[in-house]
Design a protein around this motif. Structure first.
Motif, PDB file in Angstrom:
ATOM      1  N   UNK A   1     -28.723  19.405  -3.387  1.00  0.00           N
ATOM      2  CA  UNK A   1     -29.584  19.474  -4.072  1.00  0.00           C
ATOM      3  C   UNK A   1     -30.100  20.010  -3.822  1.00  0.00           C
ATOM      4  N   UNK A   2     -31.845  19.859  -5.104  1.00  0.00           N
ATOM      5  CA  UNK A   2     -32.836  21.098  -5.041  1.00  0.00           C
ATOM      6  C   UNK A   2     -34.009  21.087  -3.377  1.00  0.00           C
ATOM      7  N   UNK A   3     -33.607  19.470  -2.527  1.00  0.00           N
ATOM      8  CA  UNK A   3     -34.190  19.250  -1.354  1.00  0.00           C
ATOM      9  C   UNK A   3     -34.099  18.464  -0.585  1.00  0.00           C
TER      10      UNK A   3
ATOM     11  N   UNK B   1     -32.611  28.237   8.615  1.00  0.00           N
ATOM     12  CA  UNK B   1     -31.696  28.635   7.854  1.00  0.00           C
ATOM     13  C   UNK B   1     -31.376  27.507   6.438  1.00  0.00           C
ATOM     14  N   UNK B   2     -32.221  26.588   5.684  1.00  0.00           N
ATOM     15  CA  UNK B   2     -32.153  25.673   4.553  1.00  0.00           C
ATOM     16  C   UNK B   2     -31.905  26.650   3.719  1.00  0.00           C
ATOM     17  N   UNK B   3     -30.565  25.821   2.518  1.00  0.00           N
ATOM     18  CA  UNK B   3     -30.480  26.823   1.324  1.00  0.00           C
ATOM     19  C   UNK B   3     -30.001  25.387   0.902  1.00  0.00           C
ATOM     20  N   UNK B   4     -30.924  25.510  -0.012  1.00  0.00           N
ATOM     21  CA  UNK B   4     -30.644  24.440  -1.262  1.00  0.00           C
ATOM     22  C   UNK B   4     -29.977  24.748  -2.688  1.00  0.00           C
ATOM     23  N   UNK B   5     -29.090  23.996  -3.797  1.00  0.00           N
ATOM     24  CA  UNK B   5     -28.764  24.602  -3.937  1.00  0.00           C
ATOM     25  C   UNK B   5     -27.670  25.083  -3.882  1.00  0.00           C
ATOM     26  N   UNK B   6     -27.285  24.636  -2.925  1.00  0.00           N
ATOM     27  CA  UNK B   6     -25.641  25.884  -2.022  1.00  0.00           C
ATOM     28  C   UNK B   6     -24.987  24.584  -1.209  1.00  0.00           C
TER      29      UNK B   6
END
Length: 535
Positions: free
Chosen positions: A259-261, A285-290
């Motif tokens: 999701x986006x967040x 290390x946050x990767x959203x949309x992944x």
């Protein structure tokens, strides 16, 4: 001694931390951590803390507010009414909801046969500490048991999974072939962690889920070993709490979220963006949309790498699949109940539906496995995996199991949940995803101390507090009386220039997705439904 704090009540006053600092601790402003099984030398201090708690959220030793029973007591009137005569009560699922229901039955005067069946070999234990105190090492996984079950008389069949249900014969079939008769049945089998979908990759040494105390003990051991990098797949509440623990332990951690967040699925994207900033402030290390496309081993069964949808490859030693939960309903296949991936459907009185959507009179449902309509939310069916819902719904179900039709209660309590992550206490009342707008009504986002109030078509439907839990009782009353949104002027702590924003709630797949039925017959007296198994 055993201690449980009802964190749905706790408002962060901190009296317990002042009076028993070796047992209770406040992280930052409101995030309470505690020892569920402190040494008996702390008893006097803990009892003083329990007495001083302004909201009476502490439970010590006995079932008490979880439903303290009267052992071998005669039937006790509830509101002046005695329980109806019920022969044998069976509860399948002996976790929090099952324990609460059993204790409530005895407290309300049920003196008949009571059997609890549990697939797990342990006595009931508290799950919230697993992703917090257990992973940090503050509490051992074996020290999370709920207040002792010996307070009421019951037959406990631990380590005995239910394998089938015969409604006509009123029998629960166990995995070892035995059959247990019932006159009233409560289904409280809960949910399990959704595993990583690739079985070969899930079997790699280093891939974990977190749901049981065994899961927590294994993950704690691996985190203590000092892995180079931890990968957390999913940024819901469990994934975010594990990420918080990893940073507290000084571990490098990457979080992937499709999701986006973070928390967007529960709180919407607008407040989820604040949760994202909170994680990045703590060097996640946050990767959203992944998403994670594959987990790779070293050829000898050890996890070594993860390939991500953004084209990168990470060297990782530990991966935690925090992908949500699956309801434990497989044992109900072919039973005739409306049970499937969405859980077990029931009415507001916790009575289960059969496949024809007819309410049963002797089968009830409570806890994570239940799917029920809530009048406040336009009678939409809710499935909640919250501690507070399990407690309250189990109490309602138990009461209704031994009450006449006219004396039964509806389960209409507003959902309440909490999470402690990165030193912040996040607490909610209502259903934030049942909203189209949100406003910061008190406090400061920059200081991570605020209340977000949600609205749907001009009325308040939910509120979420970051380190401002004492406001939620007020907003609960606002939701219950359908107060207008946005909140009116004159509120304490209201920021200048109140701005209404889109809640940015993601579009949801129906929880009944995958439910296929075949309708037979032509006349009203012969029309029936057959539920098709999920493929």
């Amino acid at each position: 001694m055993r201690v449980v704090v009802d964190l749905t009540r706790c408002e962060g006053y901190g009296q317990c931390a002042f009076l028993a600092p070796d047992v209770f601790a406040m992280r930052r402003s409101e995030a309470l951590m505690y020892q569920p099984h402190p040494d008996d030398s702390q008893r006097t201090r803990v009892l003083r803390a329990a007495a001083a708690c302004p909201v009476q959220a502490l439970v010590v030793d006995q079932v008490h507010t979880l439903g303290r029973p009267a052992k071998a007591a005669p039937p006790r009137p509830v509101n002046g009414k005695r329980p109806v005569e019920v022969g044998r009560v069976v509860i399948v699922g002996a976790s929090l909801a099952g324990l609460r229901a059993a204790a409530t039955l005895r407290r309300e005067g049920y003196a008949g046969s009571l059997t609890l069946i549990s697939a797990e070999p342990h006595e009931p234990y508290d799950r919230p500490p697993l992703s917090k105190q257990v992973l940090t090492g503050q509490v051992a996984a074996d020290d999370t048991a709920l207040p002792r079950r010996a307070e009421f008389e019951a037959e406990w069949l631990l380590g005995q999974a239910a394998a089938g249900l015969d409604l006509a014969a009123r029998q629960v079939r166990l995995a070892d072939g035995r059959k247990v008769d019932f006159d009233r049945l409560l289904i409280a089998t809960g949910a399990r962690a959704r595993p990583w979908p690739n079985a070969a990759e899930a079997a790699l040494d280093g891939v974990f889920v977190l749901r049981t105390n065994e899961d927590a003990a294994r993950l704690r051991e691996r985190l203590t070993a000092g892995p180079g990098r931890v990968l957390i797949i999913g940024a819901g509440f469990t994934g975010s709490e594990i990420a918080s623990v990893c940073r507290e332990l000084g571990l490098d951690v990457t979080v992937t979220e499709r999701g986006k967040a973070p928390l967007a699925g529960a709180l919407g994207g607008t407040i989820g963006a604040i949760a994202a900033d909170l994680q990045r402030d703590h060097c996640v290390d946050l990767r959203c949309g992944v998403t994670v496309e594959a987990l790779e081993g070293d050829g000898e069964g050890l996890l070594r790498r993860a390939r991500l949808s953004d084209g990168t490859t990470l060297d990782v030693d530990v991966a935690v699949a925090a992908l949500g939960a699956e309801r434990n309903v497989e044992w109900l296949e072919g039973s005739g109940l409306a049970a499937g991936v969405w859980g077990v459907a029931c009415d507001a009185g916790c009575r289960a539906f059969d496949v024809n959507a007819l309410v049963t009179d002797d089968v009830f449902v409570a806890g994570d496995v239940a799917r029920f309509p809530h009048p406040v939310y336009e009678y939409q069916f809710l499935s909640l995996e919250h501690w507070g819902n399990a407690v309250t719904q189990a109490q309602v179900a138990a009461h209704n199991m031994i009450s006449a039709e006219s004396d039964r209660w509806p389960h209409v309590s507003l959902p309440v949940f909490w999470s402690a992550q990165f030193g912040v206490n996040i607490k909610s009342v209502g259903v934030p995803t049942f909203a189209d707008e949100v406003v910061i009504a008190q406090g400061s986002v920059a200081e991570r101390r605020f209340v977000a109030v949600y609205g749907n078509r001009g009325r308040i439907t939910a509120a979420v507090a970051f380190d401002q839990a004492m406001w939620l009782d007020f907003y609960q009353a606002q939701i219950e009386r359908a107060a207008p949104f946005p909140p009116g002027p004159g509120m304490v702590g209201r920021p200048d220039g109140l701005r209404v924003m889109p809640a940015d709630v993601p579009q949801r797949v129906s929880p009944a997705y995958g439910a296929t039925v075949v309708l037979t017959g032509h006349n009203p007296d012969e029309r029936r439904v057959t539920l098709q198994p999920r493929h």
